[in-house]
Design a protein around this motif. Structure first.
Motif, PDB file in Angstrom:
ATOM      1  N   MET A  32      66.548  -5.872 145.420  1.00  0.00           N
ATOM      2  CA  MET A  32      65.809  -6.534 144.338  1.00  0.00           C
ATOM      3  C   MET A  32      64.582  -5.711 143.996  1.00  0.00           C
ATOM      4  N   ASP A  33      64.405  -5.484 142.702  1.00  0.00           N
ATOM      5  CA  ASP A  33      63.239  -4.748 142.223  1.00  0.00           C
ATOM      6  C   ASP A  33      62.175  -5.685 141.670  1.00  0.00           C
ATOM      7  N   GLU A  34      62.599  -6.861 141.219  1.00  0.00           N
ATOM      8  CA  GLU A  34      61.657  -7.813 140.621  1.00  0.00           C
ATOM      9  C   GLU A  34      62.092  -9.227 140.956  1.00  0.00           C
ATOM     10  N   PHE A  35      61.125 -10.051 141.292  1.00  0.00           N
ATOM     11  CA  PHE A  35      61.320 -11.493 141.435  1.00  0.00           C
ATOM     12  C   PHE A  35      60.028 -12.108 140.924  1.00  0.00           C
ATOM     13  N   SER A  36      59.980 -12.359 139.635  1.00  0.00           N
ATOM     14  CA  SER A  36      58.741 -12.868 139.052  1.00  0.00           C
ATOM     15  C   SER A  36      58.905 -14.330 138.670  1.00  0.00           C
ATOM     16  N   VAL A  37      57.875 -15.092 138.963  1.00  0.00           N
ATOM     17  CA  VAL A  37      57.857 -16.520 138.675  1.00  0.00           C
ATOM     18  C   VAL A  37      56.656 -16.800 137.786  1.00  0.00           C
ATOM     19  N   LYS A  38      56.937 -17.366 136.637  1.00  0.00           N
ATOM     20  CA  LYS A  38      55.865 -17.768 135.717  1.00  0.00           C
ATOM     21  C   LYS A  38      55.955 -19.277 135.570  1.00  0.00           C
ATOM     22  N   TYR A  39      54.843 -19.951 135.770  1.00  0.00           N
ATOM     23  CA  TYR A  39      54.878 -21.389 135.593  1.00  0.00           C
ATOM     24  C   TYR A  39      54.102 -21.761 134.348  1.00  0.00           C
ATOM     25  N   LEU A 171      59.216 -26.706 129.513  1.00  0.00           N
ATOM     26  CA  LEU A 171      59.540 -25.566 130.355  1.00  0.00           C
ATOM     27  C   LEU A 171      58.517 -25.507 131.483  1.00  0.00           C
ATOM     28  N   ALA A 172      58.972 -25.666 132.722  1.00  0.00           N
ATOM     29  CA  ALA A 172      58.066 -25.696 133.866  1.00  0.00           C
ATOM     30  C   ALA A 172      57.969 -24.334 134.553  1.00  0.00           C
ATOM     31  N   LEU A 173      59.120 -23.702 134.810  1.00  0.00           N
ATOM     32  CA  LEU A 173      59.165 -22.420 135.517  1.00  0.00           C
ATOM     33  C   LEU A 173      60.148 -21.483 134.859  1.00  0.00           C
ATOM     34  N   ARG A 174      59.837 -20.209 134.924  1.00  0.00           N
ATOM     35  CA  ARG A 174      60.760 -19.168 134.480  1.00  0.00           C
ATOM     36  C   ARG A 174      60.793 -18.111 135.576  1.00  0.00           C
ATOM     37  N   ILE A 175      61.988 -17.868 136.118  1.00  0.00           N
ATOM     38  CA  ILE A 175      62.150 -16.892 137.196  1.00  0.00           C
ATOM     39  C   ILE A 175      63.039 -15.761 136.689  1.00  0.00           C
ATOM     40  N   VAL A 176      62.554 -14.540 136.829  1.00  0.00           N
ATOM     41  CA  VAL A 176      63.316 -13.358 136.448  1.00  0.00           C
ATOM     42  C   VAL A 176      63.550 -12.537 137.712  1.00  0.00           C
ATOM     43  N   THR A 177      64.802 -12.223 137.941  1.00  0.00           N
ATOM     44  CA  THR A 177      65.173 -11.377 139.081  1.00  0.00           C
ATOM     45  C   THR A 177      65.926 -10.170 138.538  1.00  0.00           C
ATOM     46  N   GLN A 178      65.491  -8.991 138.955  1.00  0.00           N
ATOM     47  CA  GLN A 178      66.202  -7.759 138.600  1.00  0.00           C
ATOM     48  C   GLN A 178      66.463  -6.986 139.873  1.00  0.00           C
TER      49      GLN A 178
END
Length: 187
Positions: A32-39, A171-178
């Protein structure tokens, strides 16, 4: 939802045809290169922090989340795209909207989601079920995709998932995984 069912059926058949070979050695690894969580709903989230740690040629996700109130309704929109190394052509593995509470109860019915949820549940400190409990510190420790849980052959390439969680029509959370599926020989 029809597109999710079609792509899910394809991957379910693909995974089930390889599941009997589960004990074979894997020649790939997941990085995994990215695991970003935006709330987005600031009044709902008391604390949230997630990060990737690279250790011993593996990437792990560690983090924690505390919510300010019990959360009974969670809708989820999730997509996953994959680019094979050989072609660089984008393949949409899934794109669906579903009730996340129901999903947690029935994820065992879908091969691809079963692998993901099983992996996630191994590394979280509490029971992932609705409602999410107020003031409980949901802690994720050393989460990674264990290659032994996957079929013996997974194509090399890049992947990207975007998962959005909605509650009370917000929209509560947005998770991006790359990340990448790499040859085991690759450093």
């Amino acid at each position: 939802m029809k597109a999710l069912a079609t792509s899910t059926l394809f991957w379910l058949m693909w995974f089930s045809s390889h599941i009997g070979l589960k004990c074979e050695e894997r020649n790939f690894r997941i990085k995994m290169d990215e695991f970003s969580v935006k709330y987005k709903v600031r009044d709902l989230i008391q604390h949230i922090d997630f990060r990737i740690v690279n250790l011993n040629n593996r990437s792990y996700v560690n983090g924690e989340m505390i919510v300010n109130s019990d959360v009974n309704d969670i809708l989820m929109h999730t997509t996953m795209d994959f680019w094979k190394t050989t072609t660089q052509k984008k393949i949409k593995l899934y794109d669906g909207r579903l009730d996340a509470c129901q999903f947690l109860k029935t994820s065992h019915r879908n091969g691809l989601f079963k692998i993901y949820v099983k992996s996630f549940k191994k590394h979280v400190n509490g029971n992932l079920a609705c409602p999410l409990k107020m003031n409980f510190n949901y802690t994720l420790t050393n989460w990674h995709m264990d290659e032994r849980d996957l079929p013996p052959f997974v194509p090399l390439g890049k992947f990207r998932t975007v998962t959005e969680y909605f509650t009370q029509d917000r929209l509560a959370l947005r998770i991006v995984t790359q990340g990448k599926v790499l040859s085991y020989k690759t450093n």
